[in-house]
Structures are given as structure tokens and as C-alpha cells.
Design a protein around this motif. Structure first.
Motif, mmCIF file in Angstrom:
data_model
loop_
_atom_site.group_PDB
_atom_site.id
_atom_site.type_symbol
_atom_site.label_atom_id
_atom_site.label_comp_id
_atom_site.label_asym_id
_atom_site.label_seq_id
_atom_site.Cartn_x
_atom_site.Cartn_y
_atom_site.Cartn_z
ATOM 1 N N ASP A 192 -5.764 13.834 4.248
ATOM 2 C CA ASP A 192 -5.268 12.694 5.023
ATOM 3 C C ASP A 192 -5.774 11.456 4.658
ATOM 4 N N GLU B 5 -4.949 10.334 1.309
ATOM 5 C CA GLU B 5 -3.379 9.942 1.415
ATOM 6 C C GLU B 5 -3.341 8.403 1.817
ATOM 7 N N GLU B 6 -4.055 8.304 2.751
ATOM 8 C CA GLU B 6 -4.267 6.909 3.478
ATOM 9 C C GLU B 6 -4.571 5.691 2.661
ATOM 10 N N GLU B 7 -5.841 6.099 1.893
ATOM 11 C CA GLU B 7 -5.956 5.369 0.946
ATOM 12 C C GLU B 7 -5.196 4.934 -0.260
ATOM 13 N N ARG C 94 -1.965 5.173 0.391
ATOM 14 C CA ARG C 94 -0.994 4.334 0.960
ATOM 15 C C ARG C 94 -1.346 2.547 0.982
ATOM 16 N N ILE C 95 -2.833 2.495 1.299
ATOM 17 C CA ILE C 95 -3.465 1.241 1.333
ATOM 18 C C ILE C 95 -3.301 0.626 0.046
ATOM 19 N N GLY D 121 -1.172 1.274 -2.315
ATOM 20 C CA GLY D 121 0.115 1.011 -2.649
ATOM 21 C C GLY D 121 0.592 -0.239 -1.936
ATOM 22 N N TYR D 122 0.357 -0.463 -0.646
ATOM 23 C CA TYR D 122 0.522 -1.776 -0.149
ATOM 24 C C TYR D 122 0.023 -2.849 -0.940
#
Length: 130
Positions: A33, A36-38, A40-41, A43-44
Motif C-alpha cells: 500500500d 502504491e501511495e508513492e 500515486r504521489i 503520478g501527481y
């Protein structure tokens, strides 16, 4: 220690091993998790340059925090992996103890049966000699 005691010890070790496997699985999920959060960040960061310009410190701090948590999580996963492997070794050791106890029990039963046969045969020989 008798056979039943060793079986109970084996059952306890098997139960503890299942608990350790569950803990390890939970930690591995948490590590995934965080990864995955990394993503997403990052990706932002790639996808929204205007937002990055407005909040660079917030995004950067969140990314650093995520990386620190991942490092901590990896250490915890390694520790839990070691615990799980140690518990697996204990299960194997308890299984060997149970196997040894079962073999000793079977040998004792066989010896007792042999004694009974010899006593019966000896008794029959004594009767026929009279």
C-alpha cells in the motif's frame, strides 16, 4: 514427555506459526500500500505541474514521509519474516518430537506384544513338559 503432550506442543506451535504468517501477510500488504501511495504521489507530480508549483513543500514532504514509512515497514517485514521462519523451525522440531514419540510408543507396544507371546509360549512349554 509422552506422546499426547508432544502432540499438544505441536498443535500450539502450528497455531503460533499461522499467527506469524498472518502478521507477515498483513505487513506485506501495508508495504505494498505504501509503495502504491508513492506511485500515486509521483503520478501527481508528473501529471499536474500547476498543482506542484502551488504546493511543492507539501508534496515533497508527503513523498519523504512515505519513503521513511516504507523503510520502516521493510525493517518490520524483515523482522516478521525472521519470526515466521523461526516459528516454522519450531513446528518442524515439534513434528520430529512427535514422530520420535510415536516411534517409541510403537516400539514399546511391539515389545509388550512380543513379551506376551514369549510368556504364553513359555507357559505352554512348561505345561507340555509336565
Amino acid at each position: 514427555m509422552n506422546w499426547k503432550s508432544r502432540r499438544r506442543i505441536l498443535a500450539v506451535h502450528e497455531h503460533l506459526h499461522k499467527i506469524e504468517i498472518g502478521r507477515l501477510s498483513k505487513l506485506e500488504r501495508a508495504a505494498r500500500d505504501l509503495k502504491e501511495e508513492e506511485a500515486r504521489i509521483v503520478g501527481y507530480l508528473d501529471g499536474n505541474r500547476e498543482m506542484i508549483a502551488m504546493f511543492p513543500d507539501i508534496v515533497l514532504e508527503r513523498l519523504k514521509s512515505n519513503i521513511r514509512r516504507q523503510q520502516d515497514m521493510l525493517k518490520e517485514v524483515e523482522r516478521q519474516t525472521d519470526l515466521t521462519l523461526e516459528q516454522a523451525r519450531r513446528v518442524k522440531q515439534a513434528e520430529r518430537l512427535v514422530d520420535n514419540a510415536e516411534q517409541a510408543r510403537e516400539q514399546a507396544l511391539e515389545l509388550e506384544a512380543l513379551r506376551e507371546i514369549l510368556e504364553h509360549h513359555s507357559h505352554m512349554t512348561d505345561l507340555s513338559a509336565r
